[in-house]
Write an enzyme that holds these catalytic residues in place. Structure first.
Site, PDB file in Angstrom:
ATOM      1  N   GLU A   1     -30.134  89.740  78.885  1.00 61.29           N
ATOM      2  CA  GLU A   1     -28.945  90.165  79.597  1.00 61.29           C
ATOM      3  C   GLU A   1     -28.270  89.043  80.344  1.00 61.29           C
ATOM      4  O   GLU A   1     -28.906  88.086  80.766  1.00 61.29           O
ATOM      5  CB  GLU A   1     -29.317  91.225  80.632  1.00 61.29           C
ATOM      6  CG  GLU A   1     -29.600  92.554  80.010  1.00 61.29           C
ATOM      7  CD  GLU A   1     -29.732  93.635  81.055  1.00 61.29           C
ATOM      8  OE1 GLU A   1     -30.027  94.768  80.662  1.00 61.29           O
ATOM      9  OE2 GLU A   1     -29.534  93.359  82.246  1.00 61.29           O
TER      10      GLU A   1
ATOM     11  N   CYS B   1     -24.630  85.380  85.742  1.00 63.18           N
ATOM     12  CA  CYS B   1     -26.082  85.193  85.836  1.00 63.18           C
ATOM     13  C   CYS B   1     -26.640  85.292  84.418  1.00 63.18           C
ATOM     14  O   CYS B   1     -26.465  86.323  83.762  1.00 63.18           O
ATOM     15  CB  CYS B   1     -26.646  86.287  86.744  1.00 63.18           C
ATOM     16  SG  CYS B   1     -28.428  86.232  86.934  1.00 63.18           S
TER      17      CYS B   1
ATOM     18  N   CYS C   1     -41.061  86.377  79.989  1.00 63.03           N
ATOM     19  CA  CYS C   1     -41.465  85.213  80.781  1.00 63.03           C
ATOM     20  C   CYS C   1     -42.990  85.198  80.828  1.00 63.03           C
ATOM     21  O   CYS C   1     -43.623  86.237  80.987  1.00 63.03           O
ATOM     22  CB  CYS C   1     -40.895  85.296  82.192  1.00 63.03           C
ATOM     23  SG  CYS C   1     -41.334  83.860  83.211  1.00 63.03           S
TER      24      CYS C   1
ATOM     25  N   CYS D   1     -45.152  86.719  87.500  1.00 63.01           N
ATOM     26  CA  CYS D   1     -45.090  86.980  88.939  1.00 63.01           C
ATOM     27  C   CYS D   1     -45.322  88.478  89.152  1.00 63.01           C
ATOM     28  O   CYS D   1     -44.798  89.307  88.400  1.00 63.01           O
ATOM     29  CB  CYS D   1     -43.745  86.545  89.504  1.00 63.01           C
ATOM     30  SG  CYS D   1     -43.472  84.775  89.283  1.00 63.01           S
TER      31      CYS D   1
ATOM     32  N   CYS E   1     -42.275  91.041  89.383  1.00 61.65           N
ATOM     33  CA  CYS E   1     -41.134  90.856  88.475  1.00 61.65           C
ATOM     34  C   CYS E   1     -41.361  91.610  87.170  1.00 61.65           C
ATOM     35  O   CYS E   1     -42.377  91.407  86.500  1.00 61.65           O
ATOM     36  CB  CYS E   1     -40.940  89.366  88.193  1.00 61.65           C
ATOM     37  SG  CYS E   1     -39.686  89.026  86.944  1.00 61.65           S
TER      38      CYS E   1
ATOM     39  N   GLY F   1     -36.427  85.094  82.451  1.00 58.17           N
ATOM     40  CA  GLY F   1     -37.118  83.881  82.023  1.00 58.17           C
ATOM     41  C   GLY F   1     -37.121  82.757  83.033  1.00 58.17           C
ATOM     42  O   GLY F   1     -36.418  82.794  84.042  1.00 58.17           O
TER      43      GLY F   1
ATOM     44  N   SER G   1     -32.595  78.344  88.845  1.00 62.04           N
ATOM     45  CA  SER G   1     -33.613  78.936  89.711  1.00 62.04           C
ATOM     46  C   SER G   1     -34.976  78.757  89.043  1.00 62.04           C
ATOM     47  O   SER G   1     -35.148  79.094  87.871  1.00 62.04           O
ATOM     48  CB  SER G   1     -33.321  80.427  89.908  1.00 62.04           C
ATOM     49  OG  SER G   1     -34.373  81.046  90.623  1.00 62.04           O
TER      50      SER G   1
ATOM     51  N   SER H   1     -37.915  79.701  93.896  1.00 63.31           N
ATOM     52  CA  SER H   1     -38.448  81.027  94.248  1.00 63.31           C
ATOM     53  C   SER H   1     -39.736  80.835  95.032  1.00 63.31           C
ATOM     54  O   SER H   1     -40.803  80.692  94.459  1.00 63.31           O
ATOM     55  CB  SER H   1     -38.713  81.828  92.965  1.00 63.31           C
ATOM     56  OG  SER H   1     -37.486  82.122  92.338  1.00 63.31           O
ATOM     57  N   LEU H   2     -39.611  80.865  96.341  1.00 63.35           N
ATOM     58  CA  LEU H   2     -40.756  80.575  97.198  1.00 63.35           C
ATOM     59  C   LEU H   2     -41.610  81.839  97.410  1.00 63.35           C
ATOM     60  O   LEU H   2     -42.776  81.875  97.070  1.00 63.35           O
ATOM     61  CB  LEU H   2     -40.221  80.025  98.528  1.00 63.35           C
ATOM     62  CG  LEU H   2     -41.146  79.142  99.351  1.00 63.35           C
ATOM     63  CD1 LEU H   2     -41.771  78.036  98.531  1.00 63.35           C
ATOM     64  CD2 LEU H   2     -40.361  78.550 100.525  1.00 63.35           C
ATOM     65  N   HIS H   3     -41.019  82.833  98.020  1.00 66.75           N
ATOM     66  CA  HIS H   3     -41.609  84.184  98.157  1.00 66.75           C
ATOM     67  C   HIS H   3     -42.832  84.299  99.051  1.00 66.75           C
ATOM     68  O   HIS H   3     -43.255  85.414  99.354  1.00 66.75           O
ATOM     69  CB  HIS H   3     -41.933  84.792  96.794  1.00 66.75           C
ATOM     70  CG  HIS H   3     -40.768  84.843  95.856  1.00 66.75           C
ATOM     71  ND1 HIS H   3     -39.509  85.197  96.250  1.00 66.75           N
ATOM     72  CD2 HIS H   3     -40.674  84.564  94.520  1.00 66.75           C
ATOM     73  CE1 HIS H   3     -38.694  85.143  95.207  1.00 66.75           C
ATOM     74  NE2 HIS H   3     -39.368  84.759  94.153  1.00 66.75           N
TER      75      HIS H   3
ATOM     76  N   ASN I   1     -36.494  94.814  94.264  1.00 74.05           N
ATOM     77  CA  ASN I   1     -36.040  95.898  93.384  1.00 74.05           C
ATOM     78  C   ASN I   1     -37.242  96.538  92.726  1.00 74.05           C
ATOM     79  O   ASN I   1     -37.864  95.930  91.854  1.00 74.05           O
ATOM     80  CB  ASN I   1     -35.147  95.337  92.275  1.00 74.05           C
ATOM     81  CG  ASN I   1     -33.798  94.950  92.814  1.00 74.05           C
ATOM     82  OD1 ASN I   1     -33.081  95.759  93.382  1.00 74.05           O
ATOM     83  ND2 ASN I   1     -33.463  93.686  92.657  1.00 74.05           N
TER      84      ASN I   1
ATOM     85  N   CYS J   1     -31.429  91.962  89.658  1.00 69.10           N
ATOM     86  CA  CYS J   1     -31.692  90.534  89.560  1.00 69.10           C
ATOM     87  C   CYS J   1     -33.180  90.297  89.423  1.00 69.10           C
ATOM     88  O   CYS J   1     -33.994  90.921  90.082  1.00 69.10           O
ATOM     89  CB  CYS J   1     -31.179  89.821  90.789  1.00 69.10           C
ATOM     90  SG  CYS J   1     -31.078  88.071  90.550  1.00 69.10           S
TER      91      CYS J   1
END
Ligand code: SAH
Ligand code: SF4
Length: 371
Positions: free
Chosen positions: A90, A103, A110, A114, A117, A167, A199, A221-223, A298, A341
């Site tokens: 997408e 985007c 992927c 994570c 995700c 990805g 990213s 992407s730290l998180h 999300n 996202c």
């Protein structure tokens, strides 16, 4: 047959040279394809008929096929592409007052898994080709009326591109860099480096390569503010822990077009969203010029996490801001078209029947503004 959308200016010139054609011919074809969105050699009218005939025998201009195109009430528009073998990817266009951001995806699935995700949960299918990466921009521009003849007044319909779809871009570095070259090329899309953002979940060696080969704006992407938690949320951290990631961000900034890194931080209820986490995050990132982008989680079916409540996200942002770090929280967009996202997956439900069944199941989620 070579798909010419796979080639940046240098590769296209080399391809033309092999076939005895001059560099300026390659430039002309590049412009036709990317500035004017032309896929038909016959319509490239200032190119000699003999060359057009030759190209027809050697090459194609083949972007991925759009299989769904949905417009939300707020103007967010989601494109679903069939990339063969039961895989769908997408791209999402997010219009705002001062810019239009697309985007895009770089892989079908992927491998990095994570824990929060849904793309990661889907597993890795394959890398996208450069043509499939740049082809998302090509197709979106067509759909948005951004190619001539209608184009001139709206030429910057897509003013920004973020590689934040499905990805890990740096796990598909070669094709990603080829597509980035085209985004930046004045004979193609002519975007400034500052308006193109990659990213990454933190593939340290590839961050160094991106810096050397094609430095664009960087989001990491730290998180999590420590290795213990990040090992759990972003498993690639076990390979490239924070003591390697933070210096890699500083090295990147030596050549980056922006003087800061954006740290993305997904807000997971009671997992990484306490005041102590915020303080730890500030200590971790001290000395790294950065901004924070908080992403409300999300949810997706089967995920073990919940989104942090809004007041906690606000408090977290306040703590970071009161320490002087610019912090934004992603807005929710495109509610009515079910896109999210980090979950930009047109997911094929039953992969064991991938040849017979091609129903693209979209997540019952919402889209967050990227970048
Ligand atoms: N692989 C790259 C880019 C794609 S993901 C990366 O990880 O950076 C784009 C962003 O969406 C990342 O910051 C990712 O962590 C985030 N994301 C993934 N799943 C999410 C979810 N369920 N809710 C909110 N953000 C999510
Ligand atoms: Fe891959 Fe990024 Fe999802 Fe992690 S967050 S699984 S790196 S797409």
């Amino acid at each position: 047959m070579v798909n010419l959308l796979d080639l940046d200016a240098a590769s296209l010139t080399a391809f033309f040279a092999i076939h005895g054609e001059k560099p300026f011919r390659a430039r002309q074809v590049l412009r036709w394809m990317h500035r004017f969105g032309q896929a038909d050699f016959e319509a490239m009218t200032d190119i000699a008929r003999s060359l057009r005939e030759k190209l027809k025998g050697l090459a194609t201009v083949a972007p991925p096929t759009v299989v769904a195109d949905r417009l939300a009430d707020d103007g967010t528009r989601k494109f679903l592409f069939d990339v063969g073998g039961g895989n769908a990817i997408e791209a999402v266009f997010i219009p705002e007052d001062d810019r239009g951001t697309l985007c895009i995806s770089t892989q079908a699935g992927c491998a990095l898994d994570c824990s929060f995700c849904s793309t990661g949960k889907q597993g890795f299918n394959r890398n996208l080709t450069a043509a499939e990466i740049i082809g998302q921009l090509w197709q979106a521009r067509h759909a948005l009326g951004a190619y001539p003849p209608a184009a001139n007044p709206v030429e910057r319909v897509v003013s920004n591109v973020v590689l934040m779809g499905m990805g890990e871009p740096l796990a598909n570095l070669e094709n990603t860099v080829m597509a980035l070259h085209l985004m930046l090329d004045d004979n193609a899309y002519g975007l400034s480096r500052r308006r193109v953002t990659v990213s990454t979940s933190g593939l340290v060696p590839a961050m160094d390569r991106l810096r050397d080969e094609c430095p664009v704006a960087l989001a990491v992407s730290l998180h999590a503010p420590n290795d213990r938690l990040r090992d759990e949320l972003v498993p690639i951290n076990r390979k490239y822990p924070l003591r390697e990631l933070m210096p890699a961000c500083l090295r990147y900034l030596e050549k980056a077009p922006r003087d800061f890194v954006t740290f993305e931080y997904v807000m997971l209820d009671a997992i990484n969203d306490s005041e102590a986490h915020a303080q730890e995050l500030l200590a971790l990132t001290r000395g790294v010029p950065c901004k924070f982008n908080l992403i409300p989680f999300n949810p997706f079916p089967g995920s073990p996490y919940r989104r942090s409540p809004a007041p906690r996200i606000r408090r977290f942002a306040e703590l970071l801001m009161s320490a002087g770090v610019v912090t934004t929280t992603r807005k929710t967009r495109g509610d009515d078209i079910d896109a999210a996202c980090g979950q930009l997956a047109g997911q094929v439900l039953d992969r064991t029947q991938r040849t017979t069944r091609r129903s693209f199941v979209l997540h019952q989620n919402r889209h967050e503004v990227c970048g």
